[in-house]
Scaffold this motif. Sequence first.
Motif, PDB file in Angstrom:
ATOM      1  N   GLN A  83       4.187 130.478 -83.786  1.00  0.00           N
ATOM      2  CA  GLN A  83       4.831 131.626 -84.408  1.00  0.00           C
ATOM      3  C   GLN A  83       4.171 131.912 -85.744  1.00  0.00           C
ATOM      4  OE1 GLN A  83       9.275 130.222 -83.349  1.00  0.00           O
ATOM      5  NE2 GLN A  83       9.157 132.308 -84.151  1.00  0.00           N
ATOM      6  N   SER A  84       4.040 133.208 -86.031  1.00  0.00           N
ATOM      7  CA  SER A  84       3.479 133.586 -87.326  1.00  0.00           C
ATOM      8  C   SER A  84       4.168 134.836 -87.848  1.00  0.00           C
ATOM      9  CB  SER A  84       1.975 133.824 -87.193  1.00  0.00           C
ATOM     10  OG  SER A  84       1.707 134.857 -86.268  1.00  0.00           O
ATOM     11  N   PRO A  85       4.292 134.967 -89.190  1.00  0.00           N
ATOM     12  CA  PRO A  85       4.001 133.914 -90.155  1.00  0.00           C
ATOM     13  C   PRO A  85       5.050 132.819 -90.115  1.00  0.00           C
ATOM     14  CG  PRO A  85       5.060 135.744 -91.238  1.00  0.00           C
ATOM     15  CD  PRO A  85       4.890 136.162 -89.811  1.00  0.00           C
ATOM     16  N   SER A  86       4.820 131.715 -90.779  1.00  0.00           N
ATOM     17  CA  SER A  86       5.837 130.667 -90.824  1.00  0.00           C
ATOM     18  C   SER A  86       6.918 131.020 -91.835  1.00  0.00           C
ATOM     19  CB  SER A  86       5.207 129.314 -91.158  1.00  0.00           C
ATOM     20  OG  SER A  86       4.467 129.400 -92.353  1.00  0.00           O
ATOM     21  N   ASN A  87       6.532 131.733 -92.856  1.00  0.00           N
ATOM     22  CA  ASN A  87       7.478 132.218 -93.854  1.00  0.00           C
ATOM     23  C   ASN A  87       7.132 133.653 -94.221  1.00  0.00           C
ATOM     24  OD1 ASN A  87       9.292 129.896 -94.952  1.00  0.00           O
ATOM     25  ND2 ASN A  87       7.256 128.995 -94.788  1.00  0.00           N
ATOM     26  N   LYS A  88       8.175 134.446 -94.427  1.00  0.00           N
ATOM     27  CA  LYS A  88       7.966 135.834 -94.801  1.00  0.00           C
ATOM     28  C   LYS A  88       9.040 136.256 -95.801  1.00  0.00           C
ATOM     29  CE  LYS A  88       6.428 140.157 -94.399  1.00  0.00           C
ATOM     30  NZ  LYS A  88       5.073 140.549 -94.831  1.00  0.00           N
ATOM     31  N   VAL A  89       8.597 136.742 -96.949  1.00  0.00           N
ATOM     32  CA  VAL A  89       9.525 137.303 -97.924  1.00  0.00           C
ATOM     33  C   VAL A  89       9.251 138.798 -97.976  1.00  0.00           C
ATOM     34  CG1 VAL A  89      10.333 137.279-100.290  1.00  0.00           C
ATOM     35  CG2 VAL A  89       9.531 135.161 -99.253  1.00  0.00           C
ATOM     36  N   THR A  90      10.288 139.581 -97.826  1.00  0.00           N
ATOM     37  CA  THR A  90      10.120 141.022 -97.810  1.00  0.00           C
ATOM     38  C   THR A  90      11.199 141.686 -98.639  1.00  0.00           C
ATOM     39  OG1 THR A  90       9.747 142.934 -96.362  1.00  0.00           O
ATOM     40  CG2 THR A  90      11.551 141.469 -95.775  1.00  0.00           C
ATOM     41  N   GLU A  91      10.914 142.884 -99.074  1.00  0.00           N
ATOM     42  CA  GLU A  91      11.899 143.636 -99.848  1.00  0.00           C
ATOM     43  C   GLU A  91      12.838 144.384 -98.913  1.00  0.00           C
ATOM     44  OE1 GLU A  91       9.228 144.581-103.861  1.00  0.00           O
ATOM     45  OE2 GLU A  91       9.794 146.200-102.479  1.00  0.00           O
ATOM     46  N   LYS A  92      14.048 144.476 -99.319  1.00  0.00           N
ATOM     47  CA  LYS A  92      15.056 145.230 -98.560  1.00  0.00           C
ATOM     48  C   LYS A  92      14.531 146.622 -98.268  1.00  0.00           C
ATOM     49  CE  LYS A  92      19.763 147.006 -99.087  1.00  0.00           C
ATOM     50  NZ  LYS A  92      20.943 147.066 -99.986  1.00  0.00           N
ATOM     51  N   GLY A  93      14.684 147.027 -96.997  1.00  0.00           N
ATOM     52  CA  GLY A  93      14.242 148.358 -96.600  1.00  0.00           C
ATOM     53  C   GLY A  93      12.872 148.401 -95.951  1.00  0.00           C
ATOM     54  N   LYS A  94      12.097 147.313 -96.112  1.00  0.00           N
ATOM     55  CA  LYS A  94      10.774 147.258 -95.486  1.00  0.00           C
ATOM     56  C   LYS A  94      10.888 146.829 -94.024  1.00  0.00           C
ATOM     57  CE  LYS A  94       8.226 147.709 -99.350  1.00  0.00           C
ATOM     58  NZ  LYS A  94       7.236 148.772 -99.601  1.00  0.00           N
ATOM     59  N   ASP A  95       9.860 147.164 -93.239  1.00  0.00           N
ATOM     60  CA  ASP A  95       9.783 146.709 -91.855  1.00  0.00           C
ATOM     61  C   ASP A  95       8.992 145.398 -91.792  1.00  0.00           C
ATOM     62  OD1 ASP A  95       9.230 150.030 -90.376  1.00  0.00           O
ATOM     63  OD2 ASP A  95      10.953 149.166 -91.445  1.00  0.00           O
ATOM     64  N   VAL A  96       9.354 144.527 -90.843  1.00  0.00           N
ATOM     65  CA  VAL A  96       8.604 143.281 -90.640  1.00  0.00           C
ATOM     66  C   VAL A  96       8.327 143.078 -89.155  1.00  0.00           C
ATOM     67  CG1 VAL A  96       9.491 142.101 -92.694  1.00  0.00           C
ATOM     68  CG2 VAL A  96      10.702 141.876 -90.516  1.00  0.00           C
ATOM     69  N   GLU A  97       7.215 142.418 -88.887  1.00  0.00           N
ATOM     70  CA  GLU A  97       6.846 142.054 -87.515  1.00  0.00           C
ATOM     71  C   GLU A  97       6.662 140.546 -87.453  1.00  0.00           C
ATOM     72  OE1 GLU A  97       4.459 145.897 -85.659  1.00  0.00           O
ATOM     73  OE2 GLU A  97       3.407 144.034 -86.040  1.00  0.00           O
ATOM     74  N   LEU A  98       7.328 139.939 -86.490  1.00  0.00           N
ATOM     75  CA  LEU A  98       7.219 138.508 -86.272  1.00  0.00           C
ATOM     76  C   LEU A  98       6.526 138.302 -84.930  1.00  0.00           C
ATOM     77  CD1 LEU A  98      10.865 137.507 -87.264  1.00  0.00           C
ATOM     78  CD2 LEU A  98       8.908 137.943 -88.755  1.00  0.00           C
ATOM     79  N   ARG A  99       5.582 137.359 -84.924  1.00  0.00           N
ATOM     80  CA  ARG A  99       4.760 137.194 -83.727  1.00  0.00           C
ATOM     81  C   ARG A  99       5.027 135.853 -83.067  1.00  0.00           C
ATOM     82  NH1 ARG A  99      -0.924 138.671 -82.095  1.00  0.00           N
ATOM     83  NH2 ARG A  99      -1.714 136.885 -80.907  1.00  0.00           N
ATOM     84  N   CYS A 100       4.959 135.846 -81.735  1.00  0.00           N
ATOM     85  CA  CYS A 100       5.116 134.608 -80.974  1.00  0.00           C
ATOM     86  C   CYS A 100       4.046 134.523 -79.900  1.00  0.00           C
ATOM     87  CB  CYS A 100       6.498 134.555 -80.321  1.00  0.00           C
ATOM     88  SG  CYS A 100       6.746 133.139 -79.227  1.00  0.00           S
ATOM     89  N   ASP A 101       3.294 133.423 -79.912  1.00  0.00           N
ATOM     90  CA  ASP A 101       2.313 133.136 -78.867  1.00  0.00           C
ATOM     91  C   ASP A 101       2.876 132.022 -77.991  1.00  0.00           C
ATOM     92  OD1 ASP A 101       0.333 134.139 -81.205  1.00  0.00           O
ATOM     93  OD2 ASP A 101      -0.564 134.418 -79.226  1.00  0.00           O
ATOM     94  N   PRO A 102       3.263 132.330 -76.758  1.00  0.00           N
ATOM     95  CA  PRO A 102       3.877 131.310 -75.907  1.00  0.00           C
ATOM     96  C   PRO A 102       2.833 130.358 -75.328  1.00  0.00           C
ATOM     97  CG  PRO A 102       3.606 133.332 -74.674  1.00  0.00           C
ATOM     98  CD  PRO A 102       3.139 133.625 -76.078  1.00  0.00           C
ATOM     99  N   ILE A 103       3.328 129.347 -74.666  1.00  0.00           N
ATOM    100  CA  ILE A 103       2.434 128.443 -73.951  1.00  0.00           C
ATOM    101  C   ILE A 103       1.856 129.194 -72.747  1.00  0.00           C
ATOM    102  CG2 ILE A 103       2.348 126.325 -72.568  1.00  0.00           C
ATOM    103  CD1 ILE A 103       4.569 125.225 -74.442  1.00  0.00           C
ATOM    104  N   SER A 104       0.579 129.047 -72.535  1.00  0.00           N
ATOM    105  CA  SER A 104      -0.089 129.772 -71.456  1.00  0.00           C
ATOM    106  C   SER A 104       0.566 129.461 -70.110  1.00  0.00           C
ATOM    107  CB  SER A 104      -1.561 129.365 -71.410  1.00  0.00           C
ATOM    108  OG  SER A 104      -2.223 130.014 -70.341  1.00  0.00           O
ATOM    109  N   GLY A 105       0.844 130.521 -69.355  1.00  0.00           N
ATOM    110  CA  GLY A 105       1.430 130.339 -68.025  1.00  0.00           C
ATOM    111  C   GLY A 105       2.945 130.376 -67.997  1.00  0.00           C
TER     112      GLY A 105
END
Lengths: 112, 114
Positions: free
Chosen positions: A6-28
């Motif tokens: 998963q990335s990022p491991s930590n994310k600090v954002t300001e209220k009102g901003k958009d964020v994207e969190l990513r997940c790379d699963p185990i292959s298969g």
Amino acid sequence: GAGVSQSPSNKVTEKGKDVELRCDPISGHTALYWYRQRLGQGLEFLIYFQGNSAPDKSGLPSDRFSAERTGESVSTLTIQRTQQEDSAVYLCASSPMGSEAFFGQGTRLTVV
Amino acid sequence: AQTVTQSQPEMSVQEAETVTLSCTYDTSESNYYLFWYKQPPSRQMILVIRQEAYKQQNATENRFSVNFQKAAKSFSLKISDSQLGDTAMYFCAFMRSRDDKIIFGKGTRLHILP
């Protein structure tokens, strides 16, 4: 072999901003899950995928939350117009059919 | 809808003692799996033990065993000879066989005291 990433491991954002969190699963792994965990609390189901379709989106807290998955690969959880109540650890997990889920380390989101 | 209930928010036991964590669930499904996960302070979720609902025999993994009572919809975890490293949050989880959706209970925080 590689586990769930998963990335990022930590994310600090300001209220009102958009964020994207990513997940790379185990292959298969066909299934992919997103959960939210507030401090000291349990795992709140958000959404899961079988392949790239989402049979159950019932856990998404509001229309500010959305998720997509490309094939049986990467998934992105997007939170628009973040609020302070969105602060939590977001956990991703994947599993092969009919088996337990394997978890990533999570993304800690802090909305200030 | 399925629900998973863990009635013990927090427990403390002395090292080397045996402790039992309770879990009940509610479902109309006939085919499913049950799991216990451990989450230490590192935040990494680790599978402790799994049970297939069609199996009558209780699962065992070293010091960890379950008491699976299908009719009562109960799935408790027993930790024998508890160790300091067992200190963690423990989550009970239910997975439907027909679509692999997994839901979790709210967890039990377990403290093993020296």
